[in-house]
Motif scaffolding. Structure first.
Motif, mmCIF file in Angstrom:
data_model
loop_
_atom_site.group_PDB
_atom_site.id
_atom_site.type_symbol
_atom_site.label_atom_id
_atom_site.label_comp_id
_atom_site.label_asym_id
_atom_site.label_seq_id
_atom_site.Cartn_x
_atom_site.Cartn_y
_atom_site.Cartn_z
ATOM 1 N N ALA A 184 0.909 -1.315 -0.042
ATOM 2 C CA ALA A 184 -0.038 0.076 -0.154
ATOM 3 C C ALA A 184 0.820 0.962 -0.176
ATOM 4 O O ALA A 184 1.866 1.106 0.126
ATOM 5 C CB ALA A 184 -0.964 0.082 1.559
ATOM 6 N N THR A 185 0.483 2.518 -0.651
ATOM 7 C CA THR A 185 0.958 3.457 -0.918
ATOM 8 C C THR A 185 0.029 4.795 -0.490
ATOM 9 O O THR A 185 -1.018 4.474 -0.485
ATOM 10 C CB THR A 185 1.884 3.694 -1.631
ATOM 11 N N SER A 186 1.369 5.512 0.046
ATOM 12 C CA SER A 186 -0.156 7.014 0.227
ATOM 13 C C SER A 186 -1.236 7.227 -0.948
ATOM 14 O O SER A 186 -0.710 7.155 -2.134
ATOM 15 C CB SER A 186 0.634 8.357 1.063
ATOM 16 N N LYS A 187 -2.526 8.073 -0.740
ATOM 17 C CA LYS A 187 -2.999 8.356 -1.425
ATOM 18 C C LYS A 187 -4.143 7.204 -1.837
ATOM 19 O O LYS A 187 -4.453 7.235 -3.237
ATOM 20 C CB LYS A 187 -2.397 9.486 -2.540
ATOM 21 N N ALA A 188 -4.115 6.435 -1.485
ATOM 22 C CA ALA A 188 -4.509 5.366 -2.360
ATOM 23 C C ALA A 188 -5.030 4.338 -0.911
ATOM 24 O O ALA A 188 -4.991 3.182 -0.658
ATOM 25 C CB ALA A 188 -3.607 4.287 -3.024
ATOM 26 N N ALA A 189 -5.038 4.606 0.202
ATOM 27 C CA ALA A 189 -5.702 4.152 1.053
ATOM 28 C C ALA A 189 -7.088 3.219 1.620
ATOM 29 O O ALA A 189 -7.259 1.934 1.637
ATOM 30 C CB ALA A 189 -5.474 4.736 2.259
ATOM 31 N N ALA A 190 -7.972 3.487 0.293
ATOM 32 C CA ALA A 190 -9.040 2.977 0.383
ATOM 33 C C ALA A 190 -8.944 1.894 -0.697
ATOM 34 O O ALA A 190 -9.262 0.904 -0.090
ATOM 35 C CB ALA A 190 -10.482 3.982 0.541
ATOM 36 N N TYR A 191 -7.885 2.665 -1.485
ATOM 37 C CA TYR A 191 -8.070 1.358 -3.128
ATOM 38 C C TYR A 191 -7.179 0.515 -2.762
ATOM 39 O O TYR A 191 -7.617 -1.208 -2.550
ATOM 40 C CB TYR A 191 -7.529 1.809 -3.539
ATOM 41 N N ALA A 192 -6.115 0.556 -1.489
ATOM 42 C CA ALA A 192 -5.277 -0.234 -1.537
ATOM 43 C C ALA A 192 -5.986 -1.491 -0.462
ATOM 44 O O ALA A 192 -6.007 -2.455 -0.520
ATOM 45 C CB ALA A 192 -4.185 -0.392 -0.985
ATOM 46 N N PRO B 148 4.338 -6.519 -12.512
ATOM 47 C CA PRO B 148 5.938 -7.202 -13.638
ATOM 48 C C PRO B 148 6.535 -8.295 -12.157
ATOM 49 O O PRO B 148 5.804 -7.761 -11.108
ATOM 50 C CB PRO B 148 6.674 -6.453 -14.051
ATOM 51 N N TRP B 149 6.840 -9.386 -12.320
ATOM 52 C CA TRP B 149 7.128 -10.251 -12.032
ATOM 53 C C TRP B 149 8.141 -9.639 -10.525
ATOM 54 O O TRP B 149 8.390 -9.219 -9.197
ATOM 55 C CB TRP B 149 8.270 -11.031 -12.777
ATOM 56 N N TRP B 150 9.517 -8.312 -10.856
ATOM 57 C CA TRP B 150 9.749 -7.961 -10.164
ATOM 58 C C TRP B 150 9.169 -6.774 -9.390
ATOM 59 O O TRP B 150 9.770 -6.242 -7.502
ATOM 60 C CB TRP B 150 11.014 -6.838 -10.722
ATOM 61 N N MET B 151 8.116 -6.445 -8.916
ATOM 62 C CA MET B 151 7.040 -5.426 -8.293
ATOM 63 C C MET B 151 6.974 -6.342 -6.976
ATOM 64 O O MET B 151 6.256 -5.800 -6.143
ATOM 65 C CB MET B 151 5.989 -5.233 -8.821
ATOM 66 N N GLY B 152 6.437 -7.484 -6.895
ATOM 67 C CA GLY B 152 6.255 -8.757 -6.151
ATOM 68 C C GLY B 152 7.260 -8.041 -4.973
ATOM 69 O O GLY B 152 7.411 -8.945 -4.402
ATOM 70 N N THR B 153 8.979 -8.642 -5.204
ATOM 71 C CA THR B 153 9.734 -8.969 -4.626
ATOM 72 C C THR B 153 9.537 -7.304 -3.276
ATOM 73 O O THR B 153 9.977 -7.347 -2.018
ATOM 74 C CB THR B 153 10.835 -8.059 -4.999
ATOM 75 N N GLY B 154 8.629 -5.919 -3.484
ATOM 76 C CA GLY B 154 8.587 -5.298 -2.969
ATOM 77 C C GLY B 154 7.957 -5.898 -1.414
ATOM 78 O O GLY B 154 8.087 -5.024 0.113
ATOM 79 N N SER B 155 6.822 -6.753 -1.439
ATOM 80 C CA SER B 155 6.356 -6.957 -0.178
ATOM 81 C C SER B 155 7.039 -7.576 0.497
ATOM 82 O O SER B 155 6.949 -7.471 1.590
ATOM 83 C CB SER B 155 4.704 -7.463 -0.104
ATOM 84 N N LYS B 156 8.185 -8.636 0.061
ATOM 85 C CA LYS B 156 8.760 -9.135 0.891
ATOM 86 C C LYS B 156 9.957 -8.489 1.378
ATOM 87 O O LYS B 156 10.836 -8.838 2.215
ATOM 88 C CB LYS B 156 10.159 -10.118 -0.861
ATOM 89 N N LEU B 157 10.511 -7.103 0.553
ATOM 90 C CA LEU B 157 11.474 -6.171 1.014
ATOM 91 C C LEU B 157 10.429 -5.552 2.400
ATOM 92 O O LEU B 157 11.537 -5.349 3.825
ATOM 93 C CB LEU B 157 11.638 -5.568 0.109
ATOM 94 N N MET B 158 9.247 -5.179 2.289
ATOM 95 C CA MET B 158 8.314 -4.526 3.125
ATOM 96 C C MET B 158 8.794 -5.543 5.037
ATOM 97 O O MET B 158 9.101 -5.053 5.612
ATOM 98 C CB MET B 158 7.575 -4.563 3.041
ATOM 99 N N ARG C 270 11.515 0.018 7.642
ATOM 100 C CA ARG C 270 11.442 1.701 7.483
ATOM 101 C C ARG C 270 12.309 1.515 6.922
ATOM 102 O O ARG C 270 11.535 2.687 6.037
ATOM 103 C CB ARG C 270 12.629 1.720 8.884
ATOM 104 N N ILE C 271 13.004 1.277 5.594
ATOM 105 C CA ILE C 271 13.758 1.551 4.720
ATOM 106 C C ILE C 271 12.091 0.887 3.433
ATOM 107 O O ILE C 271 12.557 2.715 2.974
ATOM 108 C CB ILE C 271 14.389 0.715 4.495
ATOM 109 N N SER C 272 11.398 0.447 2.921
ATOM 110 C CA SER C 272 10.876 -0.114 2.476
ATOM 111 C C SER C 272 9.610 1.443 3.081
ATOM 112 O O SER C 272 9.146 1.571 1.459
ATOM 113 C CB SER C 272 10.246 -1.394 2.744
ATOM 114 N N ASN C 273 9.363 1.628 4.074
ATOM 115 C CA ASN C 273 8.700 2.968 4.318
ATOM 116 C C ASN C 273 8.835 4.052 3.607
ATOM 117 O O ASN C 273 8.241 5.308 3.191
ATOM 118 C CB ASN C 273 7.674 2.537 5.384
ATOM 119 N N LYS C 274 10.188 4.789 3.824
ATOM 120 C CA LYS C 274 10.775 5.765 3.224
ATOM 121 C C LYS C 274 10.499 5.868 1.693
ATOM 122 O O LYS C 274 10.343 6.918 0.958
ATOM 123 C CB LYS C 274 11.829 6.023 3.575
#
Length: 262
Positions: free
Chosen positions: A148-156, A234-244, A249-253
């Motif tokens: 989830a990212t800012s300005k998309a709380a309800a959608y996310a 794309p497949w590489w975006m799926g790594t975002g949830s794993k990194l979070m 903290r780094i992911s949040n920034k």
């Protein structure tokens, strides 16, 4: 699954990814039940499909948040086709605003369409699939359901709910040989942004990484009949949830920087 003669129900079929899914399914010989609210677009789409492909195709003008009408539509589909083999829950929308800016009515509407509409379509299609002894429900979720990212709380939130629903439903249907697949696309070049981002600034900022709806549709169609749980595009975006999970903290920034592009 050989799609020749199979019946595929597609919601949100009138434009964008929905219409691309319809064309590529028709190319494989599938019969189509197309659901959306805009009759003129559905009519034109049906005319183009039956002109190009020797398939059976009917469209149904329906708001998927209208439970009574939607139930009637699914009964009509079962009557006009030989049951339902595949359901692609594609209908959905988002609005990119802060929580403070977004009205509660708008938030409720997003949940009604993105979550409860999807749940209703799934619920109404299961009996037909169970009678056939197999089936496939494909839910077009979003990477926002994982990251989830800012300005998309309800959608996310709606897409988080879709993932939770899908994962539980998959367990319930395992003995019925009905597969449930989540498709989690990142930004895609469709009319979605006409509502979500009416200024056009976010769409412009992510233009280089926008997905081609034709390619996404091709991927979805290729998965029909395969017991695949989850697909990130794309497949590489799926790594975002794993990194979070590993580096919150780094992911949040990084996410704040990305979300503020909206």
């Amino acid at each position: 699954m050989d799609l020749l003669g199979k019946t595929i129900v597609i919601t949100g079929a009138s434009s964008g990814l929905g219409s691309e899914l319809a064309f590529q399914a028709a190319e494989k010989g599938a019969n189509l039940a197309l659901l959306a609210r805009r009759e003129e677009e559905l009519k034109r789409l049906k005319e183009r499909l039956v002109e190009q492909f020797p398939i059976k195709c009917h469209y149904f003008v329906v708001d998927i948040t209208n439970e009574h009408k939607l139930r009637e539509v699914f009964l009509q589909i079962e009557d006009q086709f030989n049951g339902i083999d595949v359901l692609i829950n594609n209908a959905g929308y988002g609005v990119f605003e802060t929580v403070e800016q977004t009205s509660l009515d708008e938030m409720k509407k997003m949940f009604e369409v993105n979550v409860f509409g999807l749940i209703s379509c799934s619920k109404f299609s299961i009996p037909s699939m169970r009678l056939k002894g197999k089936g496939h429900i494909i839910n077009i979720a979003s990477m926002a359901g994982k990251v989830a990212t800012s300005k998309a709380a309800a959608y996310a939130s709606t897409k988080h709910a879709v993932l939770g629903f899908s994962n539980a439903l998959r367990q319930e249907l395992i003995n019925d040989h009905i597969f449930v697949t989540n498709i989690n696309p990142g930004p895609m070049d469709t009319p979605f942004f006409e509502i979500a981002d009416d200024s056009g600034s976010y769409a412009k900022s992510v233009r280089k990484i926008m997905l081609d709806p034709q390619k996404v549709a091709g991927k979805v169609i290729s998965l029909i009949g395969k017991n695949v749980f989850d697909v990130d595009l794309p497949w590489w975006m799926g790594t975002g949830s794993k990194l979070m999970a590993l580096f919150p903290r780094i992911s949040n920034k990084l996410l704040i920087k990305f979300g503020n592009k909206k």
